[in-house]
Scaffold this motif. Sequence first.
Motif, short mmCIF file in Angstrom:
data_model
loop_
_atom_site.label_atom_id
_atom_site.label_comp_id
_atom_site.label_asym_id
_atom_site.label_seq_id
_atom_site.Cartn_x
_atom_site.Cartn_y
_atom_site.Cartn_z
N HIS A 1 1.03 -3.98 5.72
CA HIS A 1 -0.18 -3.83 6.55
C HIS A 1 -1.44 -4.27 5.82
N GLU A 2 -1.27 -5.13 4.80
CA GLU A 2 -2.44 -5.76 4.17
C GLU A 2 -2.18 -7.27 4.14
N CYS B 1 0.86 -1.18 0.00
CA CYS B 1 0.00 0.00 0.00
C CYS B 1 0.90 1.23 0.00
N THR C 1 1.03 3.71 1.84
CA THR C 1 1.50 4.09 3.17
C THR C 1 2.81 3.38 3.54
N CYS D 1 -6.81 -2.79 3.93
CA CYS D 1 -6.50 -1.35 3.94
C CYS D 1 -7.04 -0.66 2.69
ZN LIG Z 1 -2.69 1.17 3.57
#
Ligand SMILES: [Zn+2]
Length: 366
Positions: free
Chosen positions: A61-62, A40, A42, A168
Motif C-alpha cells: 500500500h505504498e 509498511c 500494516t 503511508c
Molecule cells: Zn502503511
Amino acid sequence: MNAIAAVLNQPDGPFSIEAVDVAQPQAGEVRVAIKAAGICHTDLVVASGAMGLQFPAILGHEGAGIVDAVGEGVTGVKPGDKVLLTFNSCGACKPCQRHEPAYCSHFVPLNMIAARGDGSSRVTRDGKQISDNFFGQSSFASLAIANERNVLKVDDGADLAVLAPLGCGIQTGVGGVLRSLGAKAGEALVVLGAGAVGLSAVLGGQIAGCATIIVIEPQEGRRTLALQLGATHVLDGQGDMATAVRGIIPEGADIVIDTSGFMPVVVQSVNMIANRGRIGLLGVPGSLDAALPVPVVQFITQGGTVRGIIEGDSEPEVFLPELTAHHKAGRLPIETFIKTYRLDQINEAIDDAHHGKCVKAVLLID
Ligand SMILES: [Zn+2]
Ligand SMILES: [Zn+2]
C-alpha cells in the motif's frame, strides 16, 4: 498473464512471485505499472489474517509507478503519468466532505480487507480470483488497479523508489506532528520509536522548528539515525522515561507522539507532557485491548489532550505535494533510511525489517 505479483497464499506467508492477470480498469479506476512499493508494518499485520483477509491475496500500500490505462470518467491522470498511490476513501461521507479522508466512514472496508463491496477482484491466477484492492491498490505487483481518488501525479523527474513511502509511512509521521498535533516553532517534541514513521516524525519536528526533539528508541543504530536527522536528545527506553524526559525539559513536552505501540513506554507519556501538551497515538499495540489510563485531575489541570491518528490526518491531494516539495528542498532526506530490494526479495526484506537490518524497505519492480 500480463503481470507478476508477490502473492500471499496463506497467513503470514511466505510471499511467492507468481504470474497473474490484471484486468482493464473500470469506471473511476486507474491501472498503474508499479515501479516501487514500500513495505509498511500494516502489510505484516494484515498478512496474519487477523483482519479477515481472504487468501490468496496481494498486499502492498505504498505503491508508485506509471499510469498504464484509465477507466471511464477518469480525468485527473492519463497514461504515461508518474503517480504515487496512497490510501483510499469514499469521497462522499461526512469526514471526506470535511476534507478528512483518513477518517472516512468506510476506511476499514476500503483499505484494510483487500476486497470490494461487490465481491469482485481485478486480479486472477489461472482464471481464479485473487484478493486485491488492499488500500485501493495491492501494489506488490507489476500492475495494480487503483482509484482516481488515491493516485497523485508527480513530476516526470520524481524518483519513485524514494517517494513511494510518502503514501503511508512518511505522511503518517510527518503529518502526525504537523497536521494532527499542530507542532509549532520552539515547542518540545518527544517521539516514541524510531522506525520509518518515528524518524518521519522527527523530520516533521524539524520542519516545524521544534526546539527540542527527544527520541526514545531501544535500538542503538536507530538512535544514531535519529540524531543525524535532527533529534536533539535520544533515550534508550530503559527505566522511568517520564523522569528522563523531565531531566531534559523540566516543564515537560508540548507533544508526545507514539509510533511504537509499545505500551510499557506509551503509558508513561501522560507524565511527560507540559501544560496544554498533546499526546498522539498512531503506533498500533499488539493487543486490541491495550489501554492508556489518563490521570483525570492532572489532565484537567494541564489542559492535556490525547488523540488517535490515522495517516497523519493527510488529505493526500494537498499534503503529498507539500511532502514532495519538502523532499525536493532537502527537508525530508528519507533516502537516509530507505533500503531497496527487488520484488522477488520480498521475504528477505521482511526478515531484515523484523531483525532491525533495515528501517524502510522499498521493493523495486522492473
Ligand atoms: Zn502503511
Ligand atoms: Zn468517506
